[in-house]
Design a protein around this motif. Sequence first.
Motif, PDB file in Angstrom:
ATOM      1  N   TYR A 152      30.211  -7.192  56.053  1.00  0.00           N
ATOM      2  CA  TYR A 152      31.281  -6.674  56.917  1.00  0.00           C
ATOM      3  C   TYR A 152      30.784  -6.458  58.340  1.00  0.00           C
ATOM      4  CZ  TYR A 152      33.896  -2.724  58.930  1.00  0.00           C
ATOM      5  OH  TYR A 152      34.557  -1.870  59.773  1.00  0.00           O
ATOM      6  N   PHE A 155      30.306  -9.804  60.082  1.00  0.00           N
ATOM      7  CA  PHE A 155      31.593 -10.421  60.439  1.00  0.00           C
ATOM      8  C   PHE A 155      31.910 -10.176  61.905  1.00  0.00           C
ATOM      9  CE2 PHE A 155      36.148  -9.556  61.075  1.00  0.00           C
ATOM     10  CZ  PHE A 155      36.682 -10.814  60.802  1.00  0.00           C
ATOM     11  N   PRO A 241      26.749 -15.876  54.420  1.00  0.00           N
ATOM     12  CA  PRO A 241      28.077 -15.624  55.011  1.00  0.00           C
ATOM     13  C   PRO A 241      29.026 -16.781  54.737  1.00  0.00           C
ATOM     14  CG  PRO A 241      26.531 -16.314  56.705  1.00  0.00           C
ATOM     15  CD  PRO A 241      25.725 -16.179  55.443  1.00  0.00           C
ATOM     16  N   LEU A 245      34.395 -17.314  58.126  1.00  0.00           N
ATOM     17  CA  LEU A 245      34.489 -15.883  58.418  1.00  0.00           C
ATOM     18  C   LEU A 245      34.898 -15.064  57.202  1.00  0.00           C
ATOM     19  CD1 LEU A 245      36.126 -15.789  61.989  1.00  0.00           C
ATOM     20  CD2 LEU A 245      33.706 -15.572  61.393  1.00  0.00           C
ATOM     21  N   PHE A 257      33.166 -10.908  52.668  1.00  0.00           N
ATOM     22  CA  PHE A 257      32.277 -11.245  53.777  1.00  0.00           C
ATOM     23  C   PHE A 257      30.935 -11.834  53.323  1.00  0.00           C
ATOM     24  CE2 PHE A 257      34.924  -7.616  55.211  1.00  0.00           C
ATOM     25  CZ  PHE A 257      35.680  -8.299  56.142  1.00  0.00           C
TER      26      PHE A 257
END
Length: 363
Positions: A152, A155, A241, A245, A257
């Motif tokens: 998170y 991100f 990741p 996104l 995420f």
Amino acid sequence: MSPTFVRIHPPDVIGKYAPDSVIGAVGSGVAAAASAAPKAGGGGPIRKDTGSKLGNHAAWGHLDGAPNWRVDLDENPGVLLINVKSYFNATWFLLLSVLYEVCATIFSAKNIKISNDRLGLTRSAILLILFIVIHAVGNLHVFKGPDDFNGYGYFYVRLYWTGFGLPANIVEEYILLSVLLHVFVGLKRTWDMKLALVQTQGINVLNLAISGLMLLTFMTIHLFQFRFGDTDQFGPYYIRPPPYLINFWGISSLNLFWTSDASVEKVGVRDIYALEFQIFKNPLWSLFYIFSVFIFMYHACIGWKKVTPVLGIPRGHIWRVELIGYGIMIVMGLVYISFPLYVMATKPFAGYETTIQIPGREE
């Protein structure tokens, strides 16, 4: 007077018991009021009820002939003890007002020259409340472990390309501008208007200013602890990741995420999960954080009461919107308080790719 009223009351009841209630014929000015005044020995001229809703619109703040869907005229809860429909309507009006104020937050305000106009104060407050809600929801990832929480955080790092070359994304920069606008206009209004009232109304007129300065102090410390906190001591935390996104395949499990797909290259990111455990394992920092959250709830609630009358909410719904706002502030405060309580009561999870290490502690 309605025909029903006329049938069950004598003609002089208004002039005898409530002469001050006679206003006059609508739209006829002073002359009509004079002609409609009660005369000795009898009541004034009886006006037939035309069924006009102008009075209702006036009571709800709509003298412009607003369509009926904007006005909740039915206060009868029916079989329920609470008029649920009215609260749905109040929530709808609140969402429309928040959307407008957020879209018009900074650049449409008149405070670029830093005046004491409250427009910028109101709009920046609405945006900051929206940010606090979103930030609280994002921080809930701490309950899912280091992969979710660190993913998170990463991100937002992946959005740095929107930040005009700064180590921040455009959302963070816009929030910073809103905070500065809120602080400067709040201080300007306090200096110009509130300080002069202390002698006559007491120190309570400075409640917003004092609690706001306390929150500014907390926010500064909080940013240095977390946003600019030292995570190099933990080393990089490795996650995979998602390429776009958001991990769309992980929406059902709320793994938004990061991904376990081995074909995605691992990336070393800031270990903010370990940082949170390191800070909140200290009881003093946890108590300071919890105390500051209570200050936030107090500041937000008394500020919300001042904001709601200028949001364009229909007059009859303002008190409902106030209650909804109080509920939002209290719930958000409890969510934020849950983070240090959770950290103090648990041990950190092991990650999918990396086991976290907190220097000086054996977990």
